[in-house]
Design a protein around this motif. Structure first.
Motif, PDB file in Angstrom:
ATOM      1  N   SER A 422     -20.541 -11.665  23.223  1.00 50.83           N
ATOM      2  CA  SER A 422     -19.130 -11.772  23.804  1.00 50.83           C
ATOM      3  C   SER A 422     -18.349 -11.653  22.414  1.00 50.83           C
ATOM      4  O   SER A 422     -18.742 -11.788  21.263  1.00 50.83           O
ATOM      5  N   ARG A 423     -16.828 -11.633  22.857  1.00 51.41           N
ATOM      6  CA  ARG A 423     -16.181 -11.445  21.446  1.00 51.41           C
ATOM      7  C   ARG A 423     -16.149 -12.926  20.904  1.00 51.41           C
ATOM      8  O   ARG A 423     -16.198 -12.808  19.599  1.00 51.41           O
ATOM      9  N   PHE A 424     -16.458 -14.000  21.423  1.00 50.28           N
ATOM     10  CA  PHE A 424     -16.482 -15.362  20.663  1.00 50.28           C
ATOM     11  C   PHE A 424     -17.885 -15.200  19.703  1.00 50.28           C
ATOM     12  O   PHE A 424     -17.650 -15.528  18.522  1.00 50.28           O
ATOM     13  N   GLN A 425     -19.002 -14.937  20.414  1.00 54.10           N
ATOM     14  CA  GLN A 425     -20.214 -14.623  19.523  1.00 54.10           C
ATOM     15  C   GLN A 425     -20.202 -13.818  18.395  1.00 54.10           C
ATOM     16  O   GLN A 425     -20.646 -14.030  17.239  1.00 54.10           O
ATOM     17  N   ALA A 426     -19.378 -12.523  18.757  1.00 50.63           N
ATOM     18  CA  ALA A 426     -19.405 -11.617  17.677  1.00 50.63           C
ATOM     19  C   ALA A 426     -18.450 -12.169  16.619  1.00 50.63           C
ATOM     20  O   ALA A 426     -18.856 -11.848  15.298  1.00 50.63           O
ATOM     21  N   THR A 427     -17.383 -13.058  16.815  1.00 48.92           N
ATOM     22  CA  THR A 427     -16.711 -13.670  16.019  1.00 48.92           C
ATOM     23  C   THR A 427     -17.348 -14.684  14.821  1.00 48.92           C
ATOM     24  O   THR A 427     -17.198 -14.665  13.782  1.00 48.92           O
ATOM     25  N   VAL A 428     -18.084 -15.527  15.773  1.00 41.87           N
ATOM     26  CA  VAL A 428     -18.725 -16.630  15.013  1.00 41.87           C
ATOM     27  C   VAL A 428     -20.004 -15.987  14.262  1.00 41.87           C
ATOM     28  O   VAL A 428     -20.175 -16.427  13.082  1.00 41.87           O
ATOM     29  N   LYS A 429     -20.838 -15.060  14.807  1.00 41.10           N
ATOM     30  CA  LYS A 429     -21.976 -14.860  14.372  1.00 41.10           C
ATOM     31  C   LYS A 429     -22.020 -13.493  13.315  1.00 41.10           C
ATOM     32  O   LYS A 429     -23.051 -13.212  12.480  1.00 41.10           O
ATOM     33  N   VAL A 430     -21.091 -12.792  13.611  1.00 44.46           N
ATOM     34  CA  VAL A 430     -20.759 -11.801  12.762  1.00 44.46           C
ATOM     35  C   VAL A 430     -19.751 -11.534  11.732  1.00 44.46           C
ATOM     36  O   VAL A 430     -19.710 -11.317  10.591  1.00 44.46           O
ATOM     37  N   VAL A 431     -18.527 -11.643  12.446  1.00 43.01           N
ATOM     38  CA  VAL A 431     -16.956 -11.585  11.497  1.00 43.01           C
ATOM     39  C   VAL A 431     -17.272 -12.706  10.478  1.00 43.01           C
ATOM     40  O   VAL A 431     -16.850 -12.399   9.472  1.00 43.01           O
ATOM     41  N   MET A 432     -17.422 -13.961  11.016  1.00 42.12           N
ATOM     42  CA  MET A 432     -17.394 -15.082  10.071  1.00 42.12           C
ATOM     43  C   MET A 432     -18.306 -15.006   8.706  1.00 42.12           C
ATOM     44  O   MET A 432     -17.769 -15.211   7.639  1.00 42.12           O
ATOM     45  N   PRO A 433     -19.417 -14.797   9.066  1.00 48.11           N
ATOM     46  CA  PRO A 433     -20.413 -14.625   7.960  1.00 48.11           C
ATOM     47  C   PRO A 433     -19.652 -13.592   6.810  1.00 48.11           C
ATOM     48  O   PRO A 433     -19.899 -13.631   5.698  1.00 48.11           O
ATOM     49  N   LEU A 434     -19.719 -12.487   7.348  1.00 51.02           N
ATOM     50  CA  LEU A 434     -18.849 -11.312   6.444  1.00 51.02           C
ATOM     51  C   LEU A 434     -17.837 -11.678   5.846  1.00 51.02           C
ATOM     52  O   LEU A 434     -17.523 -11.448   4.872  1.00 51.02           O
ATOM     53  N   LEU A 435     -16.845 -12.343   6.698  1.00 51.80           N
ATOM     54  CA  LEU A 435     -15.937 -12.844   5.901  1.00 51.80           C
ATOM     55  C   LEU A 435     -15.950 -13.754   4.909  1.00 51.80           C
ATOM     56  O   LEU A 435     -15.088 -13.924   3.748  1.00 51.80           O
ATOM     57  N   LEU A 436     -16.721 -14.852   5.214  1.00 52.23           N
ATOM     58  CA  LEU A 436     -16.974 -15.625   3.905  1.00 52.23           C
ATOM     59  C   LEU A 436     -17.579 -15.372   2.710  1.00 52.23           C
ATOM     60  O   LEU A 436     -17.663 -15.667   1.760  1.00 52.23           O
ATOM     61  N   VAL A 437     -18.289 -14.241   2.822  1.00 54.49           N
ATOM     62  CA  VAL A 437     -18.854 -13.338   1.536  1.00 54.49           C
ATOM     63  C   VAL A 437     -17.668 -13.190   0.741  1.00 54.49           C
ATOM     64  O   VAL A 437     -17.854 -13.562  -0.586  1.00 54.49           O
ATOM     65  N   ALA A 438     -16.546 -12.632   1.239  1.00 52.30           N
ATOM     66  CA  ALA A 438     -15.361 -12.526   0.102  1.00 52.30           C
ATOM     67  C   ALA A 438     -14.445 -13.702   0.097  1.00 52.30           C
ATOM     68  O   ALA A 438     -13.871 -13.853  -1.090  1.00 52.30           O
ATOM     69  N   VAL A 439     -14.494 -14.348   0.991  1.00 49.11           N
ATOM     70  CA  VAL A 439     -13.537 -15.710   1.093  1.00 49.11           C
ATOM     71  C   VAL A 439     -14.150 -16.792   0.295  1.00 49.11           C
ATOM     72  O   VAL A 439     -13.098 -17.487  -0.230  1.00 49.11           O
ATOM     73  N   ARG A 518     -22.947 -22.987  -6.079  1.00 46.20           N
ATOM     74  CA  ARG A 518     -24.376 -22.689  -5.772  1.00 46.20           C
ATOM     75  C   ARG A 518     -24.527 -22.550  -4.105  1.00 46.20           C
ATOM     76  O   ARG A 518     -25.305 -21.942  -3.699  1.00 46.20           O
ATOM     77  N   PHE A 519     -23.816 -23.363  -3.431  1.00 47.32           N
ATOM     78  CA  PHE A 519     -23.730 -23.152  -2.001  1.00 47.32           C
ATOM     79  C   PHE A 519     -23.489 -21.918  -1.482  1.00 47.32           C
ATOM     80  O   PHE A 519     -24.166 -21.060  -0.591  1.00 47.32           O
ATOM     81  N   THR A 520     -22.127 -21.316  -2.208  1.00 51.73           N
ATOM     82  CA  THR A 520     -21.957 -20.018  -1.785  1.00 51.73           C
ATOM     83  C   THR A 520     -22.947 -18.867  -2.141  1.00 51.73           C
ATOM     84  O   THR A 520     -22.693 -17.886  -1.630  1.00 51.73           O
ATOM     85  N   ARG A 521     -23.700 -18.886  -3.094  1.00 48.76           N
ATOM     86  CA  ARG A 521     -24.635 -18.056  -3.221  1.00 48.76           C
ATOM     87  C   ARG A 521     -25.589 -17.714  -1.883  1.00 48.76           C
ATOM     88  O   ARG A 521     -25.941 -16.588  -1.720  1.00 48.76           O
ATOM     89  N   ALA A 522     -25.604 -18.633  -0.968  1.00 51.85           N
ATOM     90  CA  ALA A 522     -26.682 -18.364   0.104  1.00 51.85           C
ATOM     91  C   ALA A 522     -25.722 -17.324   1.048  1.00 51.85           C
ATOM     92  O   ALA A 522     -26.534 -16.297   1.700  1.00 51.85           O
ATOM     93  N   LEU A 523     -24.462 -17.093   0.597  1.00 49.08           N
ATOM     94  CA  LEU A 523     -23.761 -16.028   1.475  1.00 49.08           C
ATOM     95  C   LEU A 523     -24.053 -14.632   0.857  1.00 49.08           C
ATOM     96  O   LEU A 523     -23.707 -13.616   1.723  1.00 49.08           O
ATOM     97  N   GLU A 524     -24.810 -14.543  -0.259  1.00 49.07           N
ATOM     98  CA  GLU A 524     -24.789 -13.156  -0.869  1.00 49.07           C
ATOM     99  C   GLU A 524     -25.953 -12.542  -0.268  1.00 49.07           C
ATOM    100  O   GLU A 524     -25.923 -11.018  -0.165  1.00 49.07           O
ATOM    101  N   ASP A 525     -26.621 -13.144   0.498  1.00 44.83           N
ATOM    102  CA  ASP A 525     -27.707 -12.543   1.501  1.00 44.83           C
ATOM    103  C   ASP A 525     -27.274 -11.847   2.828  1.00 44.83           C
ATOM    104  O   ASP A 525     -27.969 -11.200   3.298  1.00 44.83           O
ATOM    105  N   VAL A 526     -26.115 -12.426   2.960  1.00 42.11           N
ATOM    106  CA  VAL A 526     -25.713 -11.829   4.709  1.00 42.11           C
ATOM    107  C   VAL A 526     -25.476 -10.287   4.374  1.00 42.11           C
ATOM    108  O   VAL A 526     -25.896  -9.860   5.481  1.00 42.11           O
ATOM    109  N   ASN A 527     -24.968  -9.660   3.411  1.00 40.95           N
ATOM    110  CA  ASN A 527     -25.048  -8.180   3.172  1.00 40.95           C
ATOM    111  C   ASN A 527     -26.490  -7.796   3.326  1.00 40.95           C
ATOM    112  O   ASN A 527     -26.557  -6.389   3.284  1.00 40.95           O
TER     113      ASN A 527
END
Length: 527
Positions: A422-439, A518-527
């Motif tokens: 759904s739009r909400f699921q896509a936002t939470v599980k796809v958009v948010m992790p990808l956005l946090l990589v940059a933000v 250190r915690f934000t390094r975990a986001l590097e694996d999102v890509n």
């Protein structure tokens, strides 16, 4: 086949070379003039670290820019220079002062303290000689150091002296005299009457030594008198003697600072800069009152920084997500309107918002028909600070979220929809992790900024409200504003202790930033 350059090309190269040489000579001449101007001032004020930086920088400039060699150094030097002057040197000075008793009454050397004690005891007698006085300085007209130029109205003799330089006679031909006063001096700037009046309180503390028993002090803005010193220093015994009563003051340590103290335990107020070791740090952690204030300020600083980042990011991201929908018309207009709070200078916005929270005629209480004492209640004051910071900070999060959303490929969302999200699921599980990589790195930087956001506290609430009898830390004071109050508070400046707290704040900020990265390094694996 050989090629030869035309006379016009050769002439152009020659002109370019001459221009380059003249520009280099002019630049190096300006650098040399600045060194010649500032070096005597730094020597006079005994600012040896800055003198070393000045001379070292001048030598580096001449070595790097007087030749065509060292090309990488020419580009590296400007950034290195500003890094040393504006970052490394202040850190070194702060750490150094944290191990001293630097503060009100303990700013200078022991010799300067003795001169101040003796000079402040000067008393005027009925037949005391008087001089026409002119004040000059080789530094700032508001901060000095000041020098007195005196003219004897009876003989026309001219004298000069300062707190560090005893009175000496100078050749009258070296100065310009008009209307019975010195109007121009060989070195330095003569203060006019308005400038003298502005610093008259400081001049009242100035005394020029004449001999062991007398000194000259200002009587008015244009006159000085020769007075007798009641307190005199015995250098051999290292004591100060009150010639009127015979009382002697010897050097004794009170707490962590040495003073001149008599047999009854009464001390002279003036002391001097001394090394106290780790006493400031021990005071921070062993004094229960200060430790509790530090802990309270640290807790609220964490809440304030984290709350500001979280609230601004949630609002900014939500607005960016809404305005990223291509079905919405007028998106550019809406985005422009939402950026308006970011366009207003922060200090203006904070001063305006401080009026909004006024209990009697503030905009918030008037519009909502409330009677809330925003700045009188600790909880409401904290809510006011967070709300104001939300207004000022969400446009920044809106900008970076908009940029991050537009960088996410559209086919990723299409794939999520095909998989049944759904739009909400896509936002939470796809958009948010990808956005946090940059933000995420920007969120860490925003947290560090708000951790030391002095303006948001000082311009809005001034740290208040303050508990009864407490003046060091108010209910909304974060660590940096608490440090400011310690250093410049009404109870007297204590730069040494404030420097120790600043060092601890620097360490805490570094540790928190390292943990967050250190915690934000975990986001590097999102890509």
């Amino acid at each position: 086949m050989t090629s030869t350059s035309s006379p016009a090309a050769a002439q152009t190269r020659g002109t370019t070379t001459i221009t380059s040489v003249l520009g280099r000579v002019l630049f190096l001449g300006v650098v040399l003039a600045l060194v010649v101007f500032f070096a005597p001032l730094l020597i006079a004020q005994q600012l040896w670290m800055w003198l070393i930086i000045l001379i070292g920088s001048a030598i580096a400039i001449f070595v790097l820019y007087s030749t065509k060699r060292f090309i990488p150094g020419k580009y590296i030097f400007p950034g290195t220079f500003f890094l040393v002057v504006f970052l490394i040197t202040p850190i070194i000075l702060t750490v150094g002062y944290s191990f001293t008793n630097f503060g009100d009454g303990t700013r200078g050397t022991k010799e300067q303290a003795i001169n101040s004690i003796v000079s402040n005891s000067v008393q005027q007698t009925a037949d005391a000689p008087r001089y026409n006085m002119t004040v000059a300085t080789m530094g700032s007209p508001t901060e000095g150091p000041f020098e007195l130029w005196l003219l004897d109205p009876e003989t026309g003799d001219v004298f000069r002296g300062s707190a560090e330089q005893p009175l000496e006679q100078v050749d009258a031909s070296d100065v310009t005299v008009a209307d019975g006063r010195v109007t121009e001096v060989p070195q330095g700037e003569v203060l006019d009457m308005r400038e003298v009046n502005a610093v008259y309180n400081e001049l009242q503390q100035l005394a020029v030594p004449v001999d062991d028993t007398s000194a000259i002090r200002p009587l008015s803005v244009n006159q000085a008198f020769v007075g007798t010193t009641v307190l005199q220093y015995d250098e051999e015994r290292d004591v100060i003697v009150d010639t009127a009563s015979g009382t002697e003051y010897s050097v004794q340590k009170i707490d962590d600072t040495e003073y001149f103290v008599n047999e009854e335990g009464q001390r002279l107020s003036q002391s001097w800069l001394q090394n106290v070791g780790t006493k400031n740090y021990e005071r921070l952690f062993t004094d229960s009152n200060i430790a509790s204030q530090f802990l309270g300020a640290f807790t609220w600083t964490l809440v304030f920084a984290a709350g500001s980042v979280l609230s601004t990011f949630i609002l900014g991201f939500a607005l960016a997500l809404i305005l990223n929908d291509e079905r919405l018309k007028g998106r550019r207009l809406y985005r422009s309107i939402l950026l308006m709070p970011y366009a207003v200078p922060g200090f203006i916005a904070l001063l305006v918002w401080s009026n909004f929270y006024n209990r009697d005629f503030g905009l918030i209480n008037e519009m909502l028909n409330l009677d809330l004492n925003w700045f009188g209640d600790p909880t409401l004051a904290k809510v006011a600070v967070l709300l104001t910071n939300l207004w000022m900070g969400f446009p920044y999060m809106f900008i970076i979220s908009t940029g991050a959303l537009q960088s996410i490929p559209g086919d990723v969302l299409e794939a999520a929809k095909i998989d049944g999200a759904s739009r909400f699921q896509a936002t939470v599980k796809v958009v948010m992790p990808l956005l946090l990589v940059a933000v995420a790195p920007l969120l860490v930087a925003s947290f560090a900024f708000n951790f030391n956001n002095f303006n948001a506290i000082e311009l809005l609430t001034e740290g208040g409200p303050f508990p009864p009898g407490e003046f060091t830390r108010g209910s909304t004071d974060i660590l940096i504003s608490m440090i400011y109050r310690i250093a410049f508070g009404g109870s007297g400046a204590d730069f040494g202790f404030a420097s120790a707290v600043s060092v601890m704040l620097f360490v805490l900020t570094g540790i928190l930033a390292a943990v967050q990265f250190r915690f934000t390094r975990a986001l590097e694996d999102v890509n």
